[in-house]
Scaffold this motif. Sequence first.
Motif, PDB file in Angstrom:
ATOM      1  N   GLU A 172      55.455 -23.002  29.907  1.00  0.00           N
ATOM      2  CA  GLU A 172      54.570 -23.829  30.748  1.00  0.00           C
ATOM      3  C   GLU A 172      53.844 -23.012  31.813  1.00  0.00           C
ATOM      4  O   GLU A 172      52.920 -23.510  32.470  1.00  0.00           O
ATOM      5  N   ASP A 173      54.236 -21.738  31.983  1.00  0.00           N
ATOM      6  CA  ASP A 173      53.564 -20.852  32.949  1.00  0.00           C
ATOM      7  C   ASP A 173      52.385 -20.099  32.333  1.00  0.00           C
ATOM      8  O   ASP A 173      51.668 -19.389  33.055  1.00  0.00           O
TER       9      ASP A 173
ATOM     10  N   THR B 101      48.772 -20.547  33.833  1.00  0.00           N
ATOM     11  CA  THR B 101      48.661 -19.948  35.169  1.00  0.00           C
ATOM     12  C   THR B 101      48.568 -18.431  35.082  1.00  0.00           C
ATOM     13  O   THR B 101      47.741 -17.796  35.758  1.00  0.00           O
ATOM     14  N   LEU B 102      49.408 -17.818  34.235  1.00  0.00           N
ATOM     15  CA  LEU B 102      49.395 -16.369  34.079  1.00  0.00           C
ATOM     16  C   LEU B 102      48.068 -15.880  33.494  1.00  0.00           C
ATOM     17  O   LEU B 102      47.531 -14.850  33.908  1.00  0.00           O
TER      18      LEU B 102
ATOM     19  N   PRO C 290      59.309 -15.866  33.102  1.00  0.00           N
ATOM     20  CA  PRO C 290      58.250 -16.864  32.932  1.00  0.00           C
ATOM     21  C   PRO C 290      58.546 -17.743  31.717  1.00  0.00           C
ATOM     22  O   PRO C 290      59.143 -17.286  30.740  1.00  0.00           O
TER      23      PRO C 290
END
Length: 198
Positions: free
Chosen positions: A183-184, A187-188, A180
Motif C-alpha cells: 500500500e506504500d 507514495t514511494l 515498506p
Amino acid sequence: MADLDVPRRRGRGRPRDPETDSKITRAAAELLLLRGFDKTTVDEVAARAGVGKATVYRRWPSKEDLAVAAMETLYSAEFPEPDTGTIEGDLAANYRSFIAFANTDTGLAYLRMSITESLRDERIAALYRSSTERRENDARASLRRAIERGEVRRDADVDTAVQYLGGIVTARVILGRPLPQLEDVDTLVQFTLRGIRR
C-alpha cells in the motif's frame, strides 16, 4: 607409416554429475536462507541433498566454498525489468515486485543473509554486487527510455533514483524496522518521480 591406435587413459573415478552438483547447491542455499551460515552444517546439506558428506567435500573443500557456490545460484536468478510504456508504470511494477518479495519469509531471509554474508566473505560480496549491478543496469535502461520519451529530465540523478528503494529496504532490514508494504507503492513512486520528472 601406419597410424597406431594408442589407448587413451581414462580419468580416475566417475565423471562429476551436474545434477548432483545442482542438488547440493540447492540444498545449501535453502539451509543458508533458513538458518544462516553459522548454523548450517555440511552434514545437513548432504542429508538434504541425499548424498554422502564425502560427495560434498569432493566438490567443495570447505563450508565457505560451498556457501559461495550456493549464493551464486541465488544471485543468478533474474527479475525481469517491466516495460509498461511510462516511467510511472515501470516504477510501480518494479517497486511492487520488490516489496512483495522482501515481505516474504524467503525474501527477508535472502536480504538478511546477503548483508551478513557480504561482510563475512569478499567472494559473496562480489556476487551480491554483481547481482545488484545487473538489476541497477536494467532500471537505468528503464529511466533512459523515459528520458527519450520526455518524461524524465536529462540531468536527473539516475543513480539515486535507481538505488532509492533498495537503500530504504536495506537500512530497515539492518535496523530491524518494518519494511515498506504494497500500500506504500504509490507514495514511494511519487516521491521518486518528484526528483526526476521534467
